[in-house]
Design an enzyme around this catalytic site. Structure first.
Site, PDB file in Angstrom:
ATOM      1  N   ASP A  59       0.838  -1.424   0.262  1.00 34.15           N
ATOM      2  CA  ASP A  59       0.437  -0.405  -0.189  1.00 34.15           C
ATOM      3  C   ASP A  59       0.692   1.188  -0.125  1.00 34.15           C
ATOM      4  O   ASP A  59       0.300   2.540  -0.451  1.00 34.15           O
ATOM      5  CB  ASP A  59      -0.685  -0.015   1.504  1.00 34.15           C
ATOM      6  CG  ASP A  59      -1.918   1.262   1.185  1.00 34.15           C
ATOM      7  OD1 ASP A  59      -2.689   1.535   0.695  1.00 34.15           O
ATOM      8  OD2 ASP A  59      -1.443   1.655   2.187  1.00 34.15           O
ATOM      9  N   GLU A  71      -1.880  -5.229  -3.838  1.00 35.49           N
ATOM     10  CA  GLU A  71      -0.993  -4.285  -3.424  1.00 35.49           C
ATOM     11  C   GLU A  71       0.416  -6.294  -2.245  1.00 35.49           C
ATOM     12  O   GLU A  71       1.138  -5.039  -2.582  1.00 35.49           O
ATOM     13  CB  GLU A  71      -1.771  -3.877  -1.153  1.00 35.49           C
ATOM     14  CG  GLU A  71      -2.023  -2.455  -2.027  1.00 35.49           C
ATOM     15  CD  GLU A  71      -3.354  -2.724  -1.211  1.00 35.49           C
ATOM     16  OE1 GLU A  71      -4.102  -0.695  -1.104  1.00 35.49           O
ATOM     17  OE2 GLU A  71      -3.426  -3.137  -0.241  1.00 35.49           O
TER      18      GLU A  71
END
Length: 227
Positions: free
Chosen positions: A49, A121
């Site tokens: 992320d 991610e």
């Protein structure tokens, strides 16, 4: 460590070959499949992320050198939000290589936005850990592609934008009402209405409540701003 033919094909789809394939295996392993001897992808998701965020910050600054922070922030949010990551995951058929427990398999985990977004991610983090930031950045830019340059000029979150519209006119916040839910439990489809105290409303249908609320808010805002 040797990886399966499926994961080898997946490397081809993302355009990156791992020196440490165990990182890729971890990235596609959902927590429902974790054991004391098998790590899941949650920690990689946390890292990915942040890596994605940095790549997108740089890309947006380079794409529009005159944009203000106020213009860049909603574009950034549109590119890194879970739905965007899930869209990219579908583009590379990430769902096909996910390692899921039986309960997630039955509930349609390979199609869930949250699960696909998290795994995307994690894959970004795995590439970062394996090949460094330059490799992760190259992959992200390749996979997100024209999305970066085509992100809407006004890419505000639709629900936030509608609430701001209402507040500016001293109205209560919009209300979201579920009109219908159809389909099986593992793949429901929701119809949601976005309503204002003044009576204006629009409805939308999507595979999740959040997506349906966003779509309804966007439709209502468009009608209000384009009478």
């Amino acid at each position: 460590m040797k990886i399966s033919a499926e994961l080898k094909a997946f490397e081809g789809r993302i355009g990156y070959a791992f020196n440490q394939p165990e990182l890729l295996l971890r990235a596609v392993t959902h927590s429902s499949m974790s054991t004391p001897n098998r790590d899941d992808n949650q920690r990689l998701e946390f890292l990915g992320d942040r890596v994605l965020g940095l790549v997108m910050c740089e890309a947006l600054l380079e794409a529009d050198t005159a944009a203000s922070e106020g213009q860049l922030a909603p574009r950034f949010n549109a590119l890194v939000r879970k739905e965007a990551c899930a869209d990219v995951a579908r583009q590379i058929d990430l769902g096909a290589v996910l390692k899921l427990g039986r309960s997630e398999m039955i509930s349609g985990g390979r199609r869930k936005n949250a699960l696909l977004g998290d795994a995307m991610e994690a894959v970004i983090a795995a590439v970062y850990r394996d090949g460094g930031f330059a490799a992760a950045k190259a992959m992200v830019l390749r996979l997100w592609g024209k999305r970066i340059h085509e992100v809407e000029e006004d890419a505000r979150d639709a629900k936030t934008a509608l609430q701001e519209w209402a507040q500016a006119r001293k109205l209560p916040p919009p209300h979201y009402r579920e009109l219908a839910r159809k389909g099986p439990d593992h793949a429901p489809v929701f119809t949601i209405a976005a309503e204002l105290k003044t009576g204006e409303s629009e409805e939308a249908t999507a595979p999740s409540k959040r997506a349906a609320e966003q779509a309804a808010a966007k439709a209502l805002l468009h009608r209000l701003e384009n009478p």
